[in-house]
Design a protein around this motif. Structure first.
Motif, mmCIF file in Angstrom:
data_model
loop_
_atom_site.group_PDB
_atom_site.id
_atom_site.type_symbol
_atom_site.label_atom_id
_atom_site.label_comp_id
_atom_site.label_asym_id
_atom_site.label_seq_id
_atom_site.Cartn_x
_atom_site.Cartn_y
_atom_site.Cartn_z
ATOM 1 N N ASP A 137 0.734 -1.220 0.356
ATOM 2 C CA ASP A 137 -0.081 -0.131 0.193
ATOM 3 C C ASP A 137 0.715 1.251 -0.160
ATOM 4 O OD1 ASP A 137 1.137 -1.097 2.412
ATOM 5 O OD2 ASP A 137 -0.837 0.304 3.349
ATOM 6 N N GLU A 138 2.146 1.041 0.643
ATOM 7 C CA GLU A 138 2.564 2.281 0.991
ATOM 8 C C GLU A 138 3.675 2.614 -0.689
ATOM 9 O OE1 GLU A 138 5.350 2.287 3.932
ATOM 10 O OE2 GLU A 138 4.377 1.666 5.464
ATOM 11 N N THR A 191 1.073 4.243 -2.603
ATOM 12 C CA THR A 191 1.067 5.780 -2.567
ATOM 13 C C THR A 191 2.172 6.220 -2.784
ATOM 14 O OG1 THR A 191 0.042 4.741 -0.726
ATOM 15 C CG2 THR A 191 0.585 7.041 -0.645
ATOM 16 N N ASP A 214 -3.594 12.116 -4.663
ATOM 17 C CA ASP A 214 -4.098 11.864 -3.460
ATOM 18 C C ASP A 214 -4.636 10.521 -3.553
ATOM 19 O OD1 ASP A 214 -7.292 12.512 -3.794
ATOM 20 O OD2 ASP A 214 -6.506 14.014 -2.187
ATOM 21 N N THR A 268 -5.382 6.698 -2.023
ATOM 22 C CA THR A 268 -4.862 5.227 -1.226
ATOM 23 C C THR A 268 -5.039 3.976 -1.857
ATOM 24 O OG1 THR A 268 -6.798 5.330 -0.271
ATOM 25 C CG2 THR A 268 -5.242 7.095 0.627
#
Length: 437
Positions: A263-264, A267, A332, A334
């Motif tokens: 996920d990071e 992102t 932005d 996620t």
């Protein structure tokens, strides 16, 4: 007596008149024959000139020689100007012979033909134009010269078109050479060897739609515990998509220096690539899977990418994992993180949408068809690992090659042991190196 004398005089007069007509006819015939021979020399000489090898570097020289031949061989030609012009009559090039202000000028000729209907430049002019002044008096001679001037324009147009064709052929060969080099470079970036870990093995299947593709497939050993698997698809095809895919590969390695969690990773990649992707009106779908060897589990995050196919003895399904939008679509965005414990033996397929768009429509329509085919393979090969992985790869190639490929195709096949099973037998991994940061 007077009547007889009158008749003889009339006969003599008619004879003289007929003789004069014959002489005039002979003179005209002789002139026509002379013209014919002269124009034959023009045609022969011009054909020799027009058949010469010509390039953009020698085009003007060949035209100069052709015009010189024409002007020299045509006795009645007083002045001639030939030019290559644009659509708005800008003269790219011209050559002149003779003087048009001479007193013996009796006939003026103006001709123009289209050299190229689409292009218009100094190398590929729109028109070939001709202006000529001659001393021809005879109507037949004027008509013949008119045809010869048209032939000259056709010859010059042919020279210009040959230059363009040769230039385009050279550009095509150069482009093919460059594309082949790009294909070789991209090919070196795709994993070729099977990755072998203690309880997991991975293999890549990759087939670009053209010379190069916009898919990115990779596996990267982060450390002894973690291994990152990535499948991505850049919007579009060909070289532009390939360039973006190569840039994304570098960006992924840069992000993995600090962030491992899928996920990071997504992102940070979106933040890093958003501006460039927005400018090019492109986007990237991506799936990142992180294998944790200690927990024998996969962590997954998706950015608008197809859901993976999961196959085991008890579960044959498309994993219902959620995801965010593709990279480059929202600044932005996620990306949810999901965990997949590898409790039983099986395999996972991470793929681009080219897998669903390949093969005959009546054979492969959706993921259900693939699930059915993979189920049959598992029943056929059982627990024989190598046979199963080979069978899955062969089946993918077999199905996709039965139809016309319409998109880049990339698949990562991850075969894993159950959590409680014994590790895979030791294999000489020197023959199957994994990419590392």
């Amino acid at each position: 007596m007077n009547r007889t004398y009158f008749s003889a005089a009339r006969l003599e007069q008619k004879y003289e008149e007929q003789l004069a007509l014959t002489r005039k006819s002979n003179e005209q015939l002789s002139h026509v024959l002379e013209l014919k021979q002269n124009y034959e020399h023009v045609l022969i000489a011009s054909n020799e000139q027009s058949l010469r090898e010509v390039t953009y570097e020698t085009l003007q020289q060949v035209i100069e020689e052709l015009v010189e031949t024409w002007f020299t061989k045509m006795d009645s030609l007083v002045y001639m100007r030939l030019s290559l012009e644009s659509q708005n009559q800008t003269v790219y090039y011209q050559t002149e012979r003779g003087e048009k202000n001479r007193l013996d000028v009796l006939h003026q000729v103006s001709e123009q033909i289209v050299a190229n209907e689409k292009l218009d430049s100094a190398l590929t002019p729109r028109y070939v134009s001709l202006e000529a002044y001659t001393s021809a008096e005879d109507i037949q001679q004027k008509e013949l010269e008119q045809s010869l001037f048209q032939l000259l324009l056709i010859n010059v147009r042919g020279l210009a078109q040959r230059c363009l064709q040769q230039h385009q052929a050279l550009e095509l060969r150069f482009m093919e050479s460059e594309m082949e080099l790009a294909r070789q470079i991209q090919s070196t970036l795709v994993p070729k060897e099977q990755l072998t870990l203690e309880r997991l093995r991975a293999r890549a299947v990759y087939a670009p739609f053209t010379y190069v593709g916009g898919d990115y497939v990779d596996y990267i050993r982060v450390d002894e515990r973690y291994t990152c698997f990535i499948v991505a698809d850049v919007s579009g095809h060909g070289l532009p998509a390939s360039l973006l895919a190569s840039g994304i590969r570098s960006a992924v390695r840069a992000v993995l220096q600090k962030s491992w969690s899928p996920d990071e990773v997504l992102t940070r990649l979106n933040q890093l690539l958003y501006d460039d992707l927005s400018k090019t009106r492109s986007f990237v779908t991506m799936l990142v899977a992180l294998y944790d060897a200690d927990e024998h589990a996969l962590l997954l995050s998706r950015a608008g990418h197809p859901r993976p196919i999961y196959m085991s003895a008890t579960q044959k399904m498309v994993l219902p994992c959620v995801g965010g939008v593709g990279l480059g679509l929202l600044p932005d965005s996620t990306y949810p993180l999901e965990k997949v414990p590898l409790l039983e033996e099986g395999f996972l397929l991470l793929y681009t949408d080219g897998l669903m768009e390949s093969g005959r429509k009546e054979l492969v329509r959706d993921t259900h068809s693939w699930l059915h085919g993979f189920s049959l393979l598992m029943d056929e090969h059982g627990n024989v690992l190598e046979h199963l992985m080979d069978g899955v790869e062969s089946y993918i190639w077999e199905v996709t090659r039965q139809g016309r490929q319409t998109d880049d195709l990339s698949v990562l096949i991850l075969y894993f042991q159950s959590y409680s099973a014994q590790p895979f037998p030791d294999i000489d991994v020197s023959t199957a190196p994994a990419a590392r940061l």
